[in-house]
Scaffold this motif. Structure first.
Motif, mmCIF file in Angstrom:
data_model
loop_
_atom_site.group_PDB
_atom_site.id
_atom_site.type_symbol
_atom_site.label_atom_id
_atom_site.label_comp_id
_atom_site.label_asym_id
_atom_site.label_seq_id
_atom_site.Cartn_x
_atom_site.Cartn_y
_atom_site.Cartn_z
ATOM 1 N N CYS A 9 2.707 5.937 49.451
ATOM 2 C CA CYS A 9 1.743 5.371 48.258
ATOM 3 C C CYS A 9 2.274 3.896 48.064
ATOM 4 O O CYS A 9 3.460 3.895 48.124
ATOM 5 C CB CYS A 9 1.513 6.201 47.138
ATOM 6 S SG CYS A 9 0.752 7.880 47.533
ATOM 7 N N GLU B 147 2.716 2.823 45.142
ATOM 8 C CA GLU B 147 3.651 2.806 43.621
ATOM 9 C C GLU B 147 5.034 2.996 44.451
ATOM 10 O O GLU B 147 6.204 2.522 43.657
ATOM 11 C CB GLU B 147 3.166 4.251 43.108
ATOM 12 C CG GLU B 147 2.166 3.927 42.347
ATOM 13 C CD GLU B 147 1.087 4.715 43.250
ATOM 14 O OE1 GLU B 147 0.610 4.379 44.447
ATOM 15 O OE2 GLU B 147 0.121 5.493 42.476
ATOM 16 N N ARG B 148 5.127 3.942 45.277
ATOM 17 C CA ARG B 148 6.566 4.275 46.093
ATOM 18 C C ARG B 148 7.088 3.253 46.899
ATOM 19 O O ARG B 148 8.536 2.657 46.738
ATOM 20 C CB ARG B 148 6.654 5.431 46.589
ATOM 21 C CG ARG B 148 6.419 6.677 45.586
ATOM 22 C CD ARG B 148 6.700 8.131 46.277
ATOM 23 N NE ARG B 148 5.145 8.425 46.867
ATOM 24 C CZ ARG B 148 4.833 9.159 47.946
ATOM 25 N NH1 ARG B 148 5.771 9.445 48.731
ATOM 26 N NH2 ARG B 148 3.654 9.178 48.524
ATOM 27 N N CYS C 151 -0.869 9.628 42.125
ATOM 28 C CA CYS C 151 -0.843 11.249 42.715
ATOM 29 C C CYS C 151 0.302 11.904 41.933
ATOM 30 O O CYS C 151 1.058 11.059 41.464
ATOM 31 C CB CYS C 151 -1.017 11.105 44.201
ATOM 32 S SG CYS C 151 0.718 10.768 44.919
ATOM 33 N N CYS D 82 3.660 10.631 43.487
ATOM 34 C CA CYS D 82 3.896 9.276 42.630
ATOM 35 C C CYS D 82 4.448 9.480 40.929
ATOM 36 O O CYS D 82 5.468 8.781 40.643
ATOM 37 C CB CYS D 82 2.893 8.038 42.895
ATOM 38 S SG CYS D 82 2.979 7.556 44.477
HETATM 39 ZN ZN LIG Z 1 0.822 8.588 45.292
#
Ligand SMILES: [Zn+2]
Length: 131
Positions: free
Chosen positions: A51, A53-54, A86, A89
């Motif tokens: 994702c 965010e990561r 999610c 995350c």
């Molecule tokens: Zn995520």
């Protein structure tokens, strides 16, 4: 004043999302003014998809910054709905982002809300849980 909605929207076009066509972008604003960016990167083997965010936070740490350097986190989802990180995350952010750092989340219409990790994951798993 920086228009993060427009920056995030443009950044989201760099997402690699041929399977979901769900484009997500993240910008981490650091105390020294640096903006670190990330987008979601999908894979034909779905479980190794990462994702935005990561990808963003991993880069923050790769550049030598840490939790204390992060003053704001921005997130954008190419959706009409209000997005949110999610579960994976949330746990990742819980460890690497200050729990009171504002997280400003936009959808494709420009609607936004601000939250924190304290609100998103009130009982996050920590290294103390390993003791
Ligand atoms: Zn995520």
């Amino acid at each position: 004043m920086t228009n993060y909605f427009e920056k995030l929207k443009l950044l989201s076009t760099k997402a690699y999302a041929p399977y979901s066509n769900f484009h997500v972008s993240a910008i981490c604003l650091l105390a020294d003014g640096t903006e670190v960016k990330g987008v979601n990167i999908e894979n034909a083997a779905y479980s190794v998809t990462i994702c935005a965010e990561r990808t963003c936070l991993a880069q923050v740490y790769t550049l030598g910054y840490q939790k204390k350097d992060i003053i704001k986190f921005f997130l954008y989802t190419d959706s009409n709905q209000q997005g949110s990180p999610c579960g994976t995350c949330r746990q990742f952010l819980w460890e690497l982002l200050g729990h009171d750092v504002p997280i400003e989340i936009y959808n494709q219409k420009g609607d936004s809300y601000v939250t924190t990790m304290q609100d998103l994951l009130p009982y996050g798993f920590t290294k103390e849980d390993l003791e």
